[in-house]
Write a protein that holds these residues in place. Structure first.
Motif, PDB file in Angstrom:
ATOM      1  N   PHE A  91       1.201  11.307   3.383  1.00 38.18           N
ATOM      2  CA  PHE A  91       0.161  12.078   2.700  1.00 38.18           C
ATOM      3  C   PHE A  91      -0.221  13.314   3.505  1.00 38.18           C
ATOM      4  O   PHE A  91      -0.433  14.386   2.952  1.00 38.18           O
ATOM      5  CB  PHE A  91      -1.060  11.189   2.462  1.00 38.18           C
ATOM      6  CG  PHE A  91      -2.175  11.863   1.721  1.00 38.18           C
ATOM      7  CD1 PHE A  91      -2.080  12.103   0.364  1.00 38.18           C
ATOM      8  CD2 PHE A  91      -3.319  12.267   2.388  1.00 38.18           C
ATOM      9  CE1 PHE A  91      -3.106  12.725  -0.330  1.00 38.18           C
ATOM     10  CE2 PHE A  91      -4.352  12.879   1.711  1.00 38.18           C
ATOM     11  CZ  PHE A  91      -4.254  13.117   0.353  1.00 38.18           C
ATOM     12  N   GLU A  92      -0.298  13.184   4.830  1.00 35.43           N
ATOM     13  CA  GLU A  92      -0.662  14.315   5.680  1.00 35.43           C
ATOM     14  C   GLU A  92       0.415  15.393   5.676  1.00 35.43           C
ATOM     15  O   GLU A  92       0.120  16.580   5.806  1.00 35.43           O
ATOM     16  CB  GLU A  92      -0.888  13.833   7.119  1.00 35.43           C
ATOM     17  CG  GLU A  92      -1.981  12.807   7.263  1.00 35.43           C
ATOM     18  CD  GLU A  92      -3.350  13.342   6.920  1.00 35.43           C
ATOM     19  OE1 GLU A  92      -3.607  14.524   7.182  1.00 35.43           O
ATOM     20  OE2 GLU A  92      -4.163  12.572   6.368  1.00 35.43           O
ATOM     21  N   ASP A 139       1.949   6.903   1.232  1.00 36.99           N
ATOM     22  CA  ASP A 139       1.689   6.300   2.531  1.00 36.99           C
ATOM     23  C   ASP A 139       0.790   7.266   3.311  1.00 36.99           C
ATOM     24  O   ASP A 139       0.865   8.482   3.128  1.00 36.99           O
ATOM     25  CB  ASP A 139       3.012   6.088   3.255  1.00 36.99           C
ATOM     26  CG  ASP A 139       2.876   5.233   4.482  1.00 36.99           C
ATOM     27  OD1 ASP A 139       3.691   5.412   5.410  1.00 36.99           O
ATOM     28  OD2 ASP A 139       1.972   4.387   4.532  1.00 36.99           O
ATOM     29  N   ALA A 140      -0.048   6.768   4.186  1.00 37.93           N
ATOM     30  CA  ALA A 140      -1.012   7.615   4.903  1.00 37.93           C
ATOM     31  C   ALA A 140      -0.307   8.670   5.753  1.00 37.93           C
ATOM     32  O   ALA A 140      -0.748   9.826   5.819  1.00 37.93           O
ATOM     33  CB  ALA A 140      -1.917   6.759   5.773  1.00 37.93           C
ATOM     34  N   LYS A 141       0.794   8.314   6.397  1.00 34.51           N
ATOM     35  CA  LYS A 141       1.535   9.277   7.238  1.00 34.51           C
ATOM     36  C   LYS A 141       2.181  10.359   6.388  1.00 34.51           C
ATOM     37  O   LYS A 141       2.203  11.524   6.752  1.00 34.51           O
ATOM     38  CB  LYS A 141       2.601   8.545   8.041  1.00 34.51           C
ATOM     39  CG  LYS A 141       2.048   7.539   9.018  1.00 34.51           C
ATOM     40  CD  LYS A 141       3.168   6.736   9.634  1.00 34.51           C
ATOM     41  CE  LYS A 141       2.604   5.543  10.363  1.00 34.51           C
ATOM     42  NZ  LYS A 141       3.640   4.600  10.765  1.00 34.51           N
ATOM     43  N   LYS A 155      -7.794  12.146  -1.765  1.00 35.36           N
ATOM     44  CA  LYS A 155      -8.135  10.733  -1.586  1.00 35.36           C
ATOM     45  C   LYS A 155      -9.163  10.357  -2.640  1.00 35.36           C
ATOM     46  O   LYS A 155     -10.198  10.992  -2.749  1.00 35.36           O
ATOM     47  CB  LYS A 155      -8.669  10.479  -0.187  1.00 35.36           C
ATOM     48  CG  LYS A 155      -7.615  10.698   0.863  1.00 35.36           C
ATOM     49  CD  LYS A 155      -7.990  10.085   2.159  1.00 35.36           C
ATOM     50  CE  LYS A 155      -6.823  10.260   3.106  1.00 35.36           C
ATOM     51  NZ  LYS A 155      -6.874   9.356   4.211  1.00 35.36           N
ATOM     52  N   PRO A 198      -4.792   7.521  -0.768  1.00 36.34           N
ATOM     53  CA  PRO A 198      -4.161   8.840  -0.848  1.00 36.34           C
ATOM     54  C   PRO A 198      -3.362   8.964  -2.153  1.00 36.34           C
ATOM     55  O   PRO A 198      -2.327   8.332  -2.319  1.00 36.34           O
ATOM     56  CB  PRO A 198      -3.260   8.892   0.383  1.00 36.34           C
ATOM     57  CG  PRO A 198      -3.057   7.474   0.775  1.00 36.34           C
ATOM     58  CD  PRO A 198      -4.223   6.692   0.272  1.00 36.34           C
TER      59      PRO A 198
END
Length: 172
Positions: A105-106, A101-103, A56, A82
């Motif tokens: 990225f994880e 996208d944040a989802k 990030k 991210p």
């Protein structure tokens, strides 16, 4: 009419006006977001890429094209995004930085080849991972579960007058 009733009615009127304004602004923002999602879906393509690194970073530190950094609103320039450093497989290209996208990225595994859906420089979805399944994100524990686990891990501090553990004195 009492003064407290006039004050109460005026506060109620102000709250009602604010609620109506927020409803109108919210519906406009929702329409704008829906049109942007449609544009992302229209430009999406599935690409196989090797994920080199992910972190990030601020948009100014991410080495993204100048056109992208100029389009980001001023209030969002200090926020961390991210960023994924990846190389498109088969194209022989150099590594490039993408926004995820944040989802997604994880879920992206570092050092593995993945098939992802890309719209411009934005990674929207992960399709598959070479050599395994898509990793599932770890579920976050609630406050209650953390406190119960902490109580279970505490050592017992039951000691008698001699300073010995209560368990040791029962054995004798």
């Amino acid at each position: 009419m009492p003064a407290w009733l006039i004050v109460l009615l005026s506060i109620l009127a102000v709250v009602l006006v604010l609620f109506i304004v927020l409803m109108i602004v919210g519906s406009r923002l929702q329409k704008k977001a829906n049109s942007q999602q449609e544009a992302l879906a229209a430009a999406a393509q599935v690409v196989s890429m090797l994920i080199i690194d992910k972190k990030k970073q601020k948009i100014s530190e991410a080495n993204l094209p100048k056109v992208v950094t100029e389009q980001v609103p001023k209030y969002a320039r200090r926020a961390k995004f991210p960023i994924v450093k990846a190389r498109v497989v088969g194209a022989g290209s150099k590594p490039m930085n993408l926004i995820a996208d944040a989802k997604v990225f994880e879920l992206l595994p570092v050092g593995k080849e993945c098939k992802v859906t890309v719209s411009g420089i934005y990674i929207t979805e992960i399709k598959s991972v070479r050599g395994g399944a898509i990793p599932t994100p770890a579920k976050k524990k609630g406050l209650f579960k953390k406190s119960v686990k902490a109580e279970k891990n505490k050592p017992e501090k039951n000691a008698d007058k001699n300073g010995k553990d209560a368990k040791n004195s029962k054995k004798k």
